[in-house]
Design a protein around this motif. Structure first.
Motif, PDB file in Angstrom:
ATOM      1  N   SER A 154       0.818  -1.219   0.000  1.00  0.00           N
ATOM      2  CA  SER A 154       0.000   0.000   0.000  1.00  0.00           C
ATOM      3  C   SER A 154       0.850   1.267   0.000  1.00  0.00           C
ATOM      4  O   SER A 154       0.399   2.324  -0.415  1.00  0.00           O
ATOM      5  N   GLY A 155       2.068   1.172   0.503  1.00  0.00           N
ATOM      6  CA  GLY A 155       2.926   2.351   0.604  1.00  0.00           C
ATOM      7  C   GLY A 155       2.679   3.179   1.852  1.00  0.00           C
ATOM      8  O   GLY A 155       3.412   4.132   2.116  1.00  0.00           O
ATOM      9  N   LEU A 156       1.677   2.827   2.644  1.00  0.00           N
ATOM     10  CA  LEU A 156       1.409   3.551   3.884  1.00  0.00           C
ATOM     11  C   LEU A 156       2.341   3.041   4.981  1.00  0.00           C
ATOM     12  O   LEU A 156       2.745   1.878   4.961  1.00  0.00           O
ATOM     13  N   PRO A 157       2.674   3.911   5.952  1.00  0.00           N
ATOM     14  CA  PRO A 157       3.485   3.447   7.073  1.00  0.00           C
ATOM     15  C   PRO A 157       2.770   2.287   7.761  1.00  0.00           C
ATOM     16  O   PRO A 157       1.562   2.355   8.029  1.00  0.00           O
ATOM     17  N   ASN A 158       3.508   1.217   8.051  1.00  0.00           N
ATOM     18  CA  ASN A 158       2.886   0.052   8.675  1.00  0.00           C
ATOM     19  C   ASN A 158       3.897  -0.727   9.476  1.00  0.00           C
ATOM     20  O   ASN A 158       5.100  -0.584   9.300  1.00  0.00           O
ATOM     21  N   ARG A 159       3.383  -1.558  10.358  1.00  0.00           N
ATOM     22  CA  ARG A 159       4.198  -2.413  11.208  1.00  0.00           C
ATOM     23  C   ARG A 159       3.372  -3.662  11.501  1.00  0.00           C
ATOM     24  O   ARG A 159       2.182  -3.570  11.799  1.00  0.00           O
ATOM     25  N   THR A 160       3.997  -4.817  11.422  1.00  0.00           N
ATOM     26  CA  THR A 160       3.312  -6.069  11.740  1.00  0.00           C
ATOM     27  C   THR A 160       4.046  -6.750  12.877  1.00  0.00           C
ATOM     28  O   THR A 160       5.275  -6.854  12.855  1.00  0.00           O
ATOM     29  N   ASP A 161       3.288  -7.207  13.883  1.00  0.00           N
ATOM     30  CA  ASP A 161       3.875  -8.006  14.951  1.00  0.00           C
ATOM     31  C   ASP A 161       3.075  -9.299  15.088  1.00  0.00           C
ATOM     32  O   ASP A 161       2.254  -9.613  14.220  1.00  0.00           O
ATOM     33  N   ALA A 162       3.287 -10.041  16.127  1.00  0.00           N
ATOM     34  CA  ALA A 162       2.661 -11.348  16.273  1.00  0.00           C
ATOM     35  C   ALA A 162       1.139 -11.283  16.430  1.00  0.00           C
ATOM     36  O   ALA A 162       0.447 -12.270  16.165  1.00  0.00           O
ATOM     37  N   MET A 163       0.608 -10.133  16.826  1.00  0.00           N
ATOM     38  CA  MET A 163      -0.823 -10.036  17.104  1.00  0.00           C
ATOM     39  C   MET A 163      -1.591  -9.131  16.135  1.00  0.00           C
ATOM     40  O   MET A 163      -2.739  -9.406  15.829  1.00  0.00           O
ATOM     41  N   PHE A 164      -0.973  -8.036  15.708  1.00  0.00           N
ATOM     42  CA  PHE A 164      -1.684  -7.040  14.909  1.00  0.00           C
ATOM     43  C   PHE A 164      -0.792  -6.476  13.810  1.00  0.00           C
ATOM     44  O   PHE A 164       0.428  -6.497  13.910  1.00  0.00           O
ATOM     45  N   THR A 165      -1.436  -5.914  12.823  1.00  0.00           N
ATOM     46  CA  THR A 165      -0.778  -5.066  11.839  1.00  0.00           C
ATOM     47  C   THR A 165      -1.293  -3.661  12.089  1.00  0.00           C
ATOM     48  O   THR A 165      -2.495  -3.451  12.240  1.00  0.00           O
ATOM     49  N   THR A 166      -0.384  -2.699  12.145  1.00  0.00           N
ATOM     50  CA  THR A 166      -0.737  -1.299  12.367  1.00  0.00           C
ATOM     51  C   THR A 166      -0.409  -0.535  11.102  1.00  0.00           C
ATOM     52  O   THR A 166       0.635  -0.739  10.486  1.00  0.00           O
ATOM     53  N   ILE A 167      -1.312   0.347  10.733  1.00  0.00           N
ATOM     54  CA  ILE A 167      -1.158   1.131   9.508  1.00  0.00           C
ATOM     55  C   ILE A 167      -1.601   2.557   9.791  1.00  0.00           C
ATOM     56  O   ILE A 167      -2.494   2.791  10.611  1.00  0.00           O
ATOM     57  N   GLU A 168      -0.957   3.516   9.127  1.00  0.00           N
ATOM     58  CA  GLU A 168      -1.272   4.921   9.367  1.00  0.00           C
ATOM     59  C   GLU A 168      -1.548   5.638   8.052  1.00  0.00           C
ATOM     60  O   GLU A 168      -0.852   5.424   7.065  1.00  0.00           O
ATOM     61  N   GLY A 169      -2.566   6.486   8.055  1.00  0.00           N
ATOM     62  CA  GLY A 169      -2.907   7.280   6.886  1.00  0.00           C
ATOM     63  C   GLY A 169      -4.255   7.951   7.079  1.00  0.00           C
ATOM     64  O   GLY A 169      -4.789   7.995   8.181  1.00  0.00           O
ATOM     65  N   GLU A 170      -4.790   8.454   6.004  1.00  0.00           N
ATOM     66  CA  GLU A 170      -6.113   9.075   6.038  1.00  0.00           C
ATOM     67  C   GLU A 170      -7.193   7.991   6.063  1.00  0.00           C
ATOM     68  O   GLU A 170      -6.974   6.867   5.602  1.00  0.00           O
ATOM     69  N   TRP A 171      -8.361   8.343   6.587  1.00  0.00           N
ATOM     70  CA  TRP A 171      -9.471   7.392   6.781  1.00  0.00           C
ATOM     71  C   TRP A 171      -9.712   6.517   5.549  1.00  0.00           C
ATOM     72  O   TRP A 171      -9.683   5.294   5.633  1.00  0.00           O
ATOM     73  N   ASP A 172      -9.978   7.152   4.414  1.00  0.00           N
ATOM     74  CA  ASP A 172     -10.356   6.393   3.219  1.00  0.00           C
ATOM     75  C   ASP A 172      -9.240   5.473   2.745  1.00  0.00           C
ATOM     76  O   ASP A 172      -9.504   4.330   2.356  1.00  0.00           O
ATOM     77  N   GLU A 173      -8.009   5.936   2.788  1.00  0.00           N
ATOM     78  CA  GLU A 173      -6.919   5.091   2.300  1.00  0.00           C
ATOM     79  C   GLU A 173      -6.643   3.930   3.255  1.00  0.00           C
ATOM     80  O   GLU A 173      -6.403   2.798   2.819  1.00  0.00           O
ATOM     81  N   VAL A 174      -6.708   4.170   4.554  1.00  0.00           N
ATOM     82  CA  VAL A 174      -6.485   3.090   5.525  1.00  0.00           C
ATOM     83  C   VAL A 174      -7.599   2.052   5.429  1.00  0.00           C
ATOM     84  O   VAL A 174      -7.340   0.843   5.376  1.00  0.00           O
TER      85      VAL A 174
END
Length: 96
Positions: free
Chosen positions: A30-50
């Motif tokens: 997606s190109g958005l800032p993100n991080r994946t760990d053992a439990m969740f994936t976290t992503i940051e951006g504007e509402w519609d794109e996220v």
């Protein structure tokens, strides 16, 4: 906005790595800032794109799983960018 989410493929047996990898691939591409760990994936951006990325990740898992579970938590804060990093930096400054 920051969204932490977890997608669980149901009905595919105990081996869920391949279906989950499909979701993570969508997020990473997606190109958005993100991080994946053992439990969740976290992503940051504007509402519609996220939310579009979350939907596409669910759809990617649904292609190989008859049922999909989604858990989502969102931090909606107007005007904040780089929240994933700044929140951790703030926390770290209080630990030293």
């Amino acid at each position: 906005m920051i969204v932490a989410f977890s997608i669980t493929p149901l009905g595919v047996g105990e081996g869920v790595a391949e279906p989950v990898a499909r979701a993570v691939k969508v997020v990473r591409e997606s190109g958005l800032p993100n991080r994946t760990d053992a439990m969740f994936t976290t992503i940051e951006g504007e509402w519609d794109e996220v939310m579009d990325v979350v939907k596409r990740a669910v759809d990617a898992v649904a292609e190989v799983a008859p049922r999909v579970s989604l858990v989502l938590k969102a931090d909606i804060r107007e005007g904040v960018t780089d929240g994933m990093t700044s929140k951790l930096e703030s926390l770290e400054s209080h630990l030293t």
